[in-house]
Write an enzyme that holds these catalytic residues in place. Structure first.
Site, PDB file in Angstrom:
ATOM      1  N   GLY A 189       0.805  -1.223   0.000  1.00 43.50           N
ATOM      2  CA  GLY A 189       0.000   0.000   0.000  1.00 43.50           C
ATOM      3  C   GLY A 189       0.832   1.264   0.000  1.00 43.50           C
ATOM      4  N   ASN A 190       0.167   2.385   0.346  1.00 43.05           N
ATOM      5  CA  ASN A 190       0.769   3.719   0.237  1.00 43.05           C
ATOM      6  C   ASN A 190       1.336   3.876  -1.181  1.00 43.05           C
ATOM      7  OD1 ASN A 190       3.344   5.795   1.330  1.00 43.05           O
ATOM      8  ND2 ASN A 190       1.209   6.228   1.658  1.00 43.05           N
ATOM      9  N   HIS A 195       4.318   1.703  -8.020  1.00 41.81           N
ATOM     10  CA  HIS A 195       3.321   0.624  -7.942  1.00 41.81           C
ATOM     11  C   HIS A 195       2.363   0.700  -9.136  1.00 41.81           C
ATOM     12  CE1 HIS A 195       4.066   1.371  -3.490  1.00 41.81           C
ATOM     13  NE2 HIS A 195       4.325   0.081  -3.585  1.00 41.81           N
TER      14      HIS A 195
END
Ligand code: PAF
Length: 282
Positions: free
Chosen positions: A31-32, A37
């Site tokens: 995440g984040n 990503h």
């Protein structure tokens, strides 16, 4: 995009897609999410029909005193970014879903040699935690393809080795590092940098580039290249852990005959532990 939290729902959805003849790509994350990503999601979408992304901050890969508790958890923002980028499914399980037998004395995936060097020498148990959770996630999602960023070069090497050694039927794809315009590799931990530190941070990439240049120009005294790079980082205000020239195939020390090399570095800047690497073809 649908969001699921249980293994049962995940398996049912993936099984439905498979029955329709669709292939599955998988992007595991903690995440984040940043552009690095999201690039993995783009590459995944170009390759196959359905893209599954997981967000799971894996307790097993954080050592004592590391940032597990404070690791940024930004599920709502992450979910919006993934939906905008065309992911099909977000899997965001609780710890108990991924570790049904608890996180105590569990079955674990050890990768000898690759796990104890470089980052592993400074983060004891980290790569066992990564290897174990990646096998769990691959078993849960059962994708055709799984994508990982090359920024975590050693992690990618560990995962390729696990998949080879355990005969896991998945293609592992490494995706080139996404960088800010000033060269800093995208990382969730960049958020720990102060404004001043953020200005200094690209020095890590610049010094790896200089080291790569020396190696390309024929410098085979890798120990000197490593020591000079560490010194340069120190002068810039970093607390370097290591800078090391290795061969890409197995991350061992290169011989004079090796042509495919990678220069890897890890250094603290304030509260952020930054890593980066650069491949060199001599
Ligand atoms: O690179 C990461 O974010 C993590 O190490 C991974 C691969 C998702 C495993 O927790």
């Amino acid at each position: 995009m649908q969001t699921l939290t249980t293994a049962k729902e995940l398996r049912a959805t993936v099984a439905r897609w498979r029955a329709m003849g669709e292939a599955i790509a998988f992007v595991p994350t903690m995440g984040n999410l940043h552009e690095g990503h999201l690039r993995l999601v783009d590459v995944a979408r170009e390759r196959v029909g359905r893209v599954v992304v997981s967000i799971f901050v894996n307790p097993m890969q954080f050592g004592e005193g590391e940032d597990f508790a404070s690791y940024p958890r930004t599920l709502a923002e992450d979910s919006a970014k993934l939906a905008a980028r065309g992911a099909d499914l977000l899997f965001a399980p609780e710890v108990a879903e991924v570790y049904p037998g608890g996180t105590g004395s569990l079955t674990r995936v050890e990768v000898p040699e690759l796990s104890d060097i470089l980052c592993g020498a400074f983060r004891s148990g980290h790569f066992t935690g990564v290897a174990t959770v990646v096998v769990k996630l691959l078993n849960l999602v059962q994708p055709d393809v799984a994508l990982f960023g090359e920024k975590d070069f050693q992690q990618l090497a560990v995962i390729r080795r696990v998949v080879l050694d355990l005969n896991i039927p998945v293609e592992i794809v490494g995706v080139p590092t996404v960088r800010a315009p000033d060269g800093l590799a995208m990382s969730s931990r960049n958020g720990y940098l102060t404004v001043q530190e953020r200005q200094v941070a690209p020095t890590l990439y610049q010094s790896l580039q200089e080291a790569a240049q020396r190696v390309l120009e024929g410098g085979q005294n890798y120990t000197a290249v490593e020591a000079d790079t560490i010194e340069r980082l120190r002068r810039a205000g970093f607390r370097p852990e290591y800078v090391s020239v290795r061969r890409t195939a197995d991350l061992k020390a290169p011989t004079a005959a090796d042509r495919d090399l990678v220069i890897l570095g890890a250094a603290w800047l304030g509260n952020a532990r930054l890593i980066d690497n650069l491949t060199v073809h001599r």
